[in-house]
Design an enzyme around this catalytic site. Structure first.
Site, PDB file in Angstrom:
ATOM      1  N   CYS A   1      39.546  43.885  29.130  1.00 28.83           N
ATOM      2  CA  CYS A   1      38.811  43.945  30.396  1.00 28.83           C
ATOM      3  C   CYS A   1      39.671  44.599  31.467  1.00 28.83           C
ATOM      4  O   CYS A   1      40.539  43.954  32.065  1.00 28.83           O
ATOM      5  CB  CYS A   1      38.376  42.551  30.844  1.00 28.83           C
ATOM      6  SG  CYS A   1      37.395  42.562  32.370  1.00 28.83           S
TER       7      CYS A   1
ATOM      8  N   CYS B   1      39.128  43.069  34.928  1.00 27.61           N
ATOM      9  CA  CYS B   1      39.762  41.752  35.084  1.00 27.61           C
ATOM     10  C   CYS B   1      41.275  41.865  35.236  1.00 27.61           C
ATOM     11  O   CYS B   1      41.882  41.172  36.058  1.00 27.61           O
ATOM     12  CB  CYS B   1      39.459  40.874  33.871  1.00 27.61           C
ATOM     13  SG  CYS B   1      37.732  40.784  33.396  1.00 27.61           S
ATOM     14  N   ASP B   2      41.905  42.715  34.431  1.00 23.85           N
ATOM     15  CA  ASP B   2      43.360  42.691  34.298  1.00 23.85           C
ATOM     16  C   ASP B   2      44.080  43.949  34.776  1.00 23.85           C
ATOM     17  O   ASP B   2      45.304  43.953  34.884  1.00 23.85           O
ATOM     18  CB  ASP B   2      43.736  42.461  32.829  1.00 23.85           C
ATOM     19  CG  ASP B   2      43.148  41.174  32.279  1.00 23.85           C
ATOM     20  OD1 ASP B   2      43.097  40.186  33.032  1.00 23.85           O
ATOM     21  OD2 ASP B   2      42.727  41.161  31.102  1.00 23.85           O
TER      22      ASP B   2
END
Length: 373
Positions: free
Chosen positions: A186, A189-190
């Site tokens: 992701c 997300c990261d």
């Protein structure tokens, strides 16, 4: 505490590394509601107005709203369902910095624990068991685990979707693997994590998601490689154009990753990849600090056994603007019905919607006046 240790042991984290190895996930947590492993255990039957299946932000937001509406929901968070600890995808990441209310960020496992406590605070009864079968052919709806049968007037499905990953040397968790220590699924997300900033990064994939994630990562990485096993992308033309015209993106065609290895400083994070040309067989070395799988997600809908309408990718189909599924009284929230956004905050939003939709449905059929009591 034992449950949290079990979750931590499975979840891992970019920055936690070997510190998590002390936690044990060999047995389920000793909760009063945990499934019995005894073959002679008697199947218990529960009746409820609302049964929620899931353990992430969608499930717990639905539980909070349903509990505050005095619907006394039951929530089945699963036990290593789809090989992920209760809490879902958030347990596989470290710092969550884009969820409102946490200006300093919060670990994924910590925010999941807060979700859970808030659900319990308002009266949600949580079972650490996996729903393996459902029967939506008649009412009340029936849901089954290995030790329980639930009769529910309304059901909220929020089982999420699991990011697909490739398996090669160094791609996994634990010793010798770099999952959550440089390898992720992701970018949104990261991607902003410190270990990726101003470093060369890789995206594996050839669809729209891969193009989108590669473009997104150019905000943080010094260079982004797209590794694709074919000589053409399957992404839409406009998404291909955006990626191919980005000066920070380079495509490595006809290639696959065969190994991931650590950095030279011995910090236990990703340092590079061995990349094989599938046409010539040549293997080359690529120094990178991050690898992001962008090869799709698999929604956790197999246990539904075709009883709800699914789209061509297996996601639950909901009526636009609602969480209503093809079966009246069954609702879906979170990533199990969202293939576009797939964020914790959007999942929470649909969890709220599902609880409100379920409450309105129950009012219509008169369940709140004690029909199922």
């Amino acid at each position: 505490m034992s449950q949290l240790k079990s979750i931590i042991s499975r979840a891992g984290g970019f920055l936690l590394g070997s510190a998590l190895s002390i936690a044990s996930a060999s047995t389920p947590p000793p909760l009063a509601t945990a499934a019995s492993s005894s073959p002679s255990a008697v199947m218990e039957t529960h009746k409820t107005k609302v049964c929620i299946v899931g353990s992430g932000p969608a499930a717990h937001t639905a539980a909070i709203y349903a509990a505050r509406a005095e619907l006394k929901p039951l929530l089945f968070e699963g036990w290593m369902a789809n090989d992920i600890a209760p809490g879902g995808q958030l347990t596989t990441t470290t710092d969550v910095e884009n969820f409102p209310g946490f200006p300093e960020g919060i670990l994924g496992i910590d925010i999941v624990e807060k979700f859970r406590k808030q659900s319990e605070r308002f009266g949600t009864e949580i079972f650490t068991e996996t729903v393996t079968k459902v029967d939506f052919s008649s009412k009340p709806f029936k849901l089954f685990t290995d030790s329980r049968t639930v009769l529910a007037d309304a059901v909220i499905i929020s089982t999420g979707a699991v990011a697909k990953r490739l398996s090669f040397t160094g791609s996994g968790e634990g010793a010798g693997g770099f999952w959550n220590r440089g390898i992720s699924a992701c970018a949104v997300c990261d991607g902003a994590a410190p270990i990726f900033r101003n470093k060369p990064l890789v995206v594996i994939g050839g669809g729209d998601s891969a193009m989108e994630e590669a473009n997104f990562l150019t905000k943080y990485g010094s260079k982004v490689y797209i590794i694709h096993r074919r000589d053409t992308f399957r992404a839409s033309k406009i998404m291909q154009q955006r990626a191919l015209s980005n000066p920070k993106i380079e495509v490595i065609w006809n290639s696959s990753v065969v190994e991931a290895y650590g950095d030279e400083n011995g910090k236990g994070v990703l340092g590079g990849l061995k990349v094989k040309n599938v046409v010539t067989g040549d293997v080359s070395d690529l120094k990178v600090s991050g690898l992001f799988f962008a090869i799709g997600h698999e929604p956790a809908t197999k246990f539904l056994d075709g009883q709800l309408q699914l789209d061509e990718d297996g996601y639950v189909v909901t009526k636009p603007g609602t969480t209503k599924t093809s079966v009246v009284g069954v609702f879906a929230a979170g990533d199990v019905q969202d293939k576009k956004y797939r964020q914790a905050i959007t999942a929470a939003g649909t969890g709220c919607m599902a609880a409100l939709d379920a409450e309105h449905y129950l009012q219509e059929i008169g369940s709140q006046e004690g029909k199922s009591d």
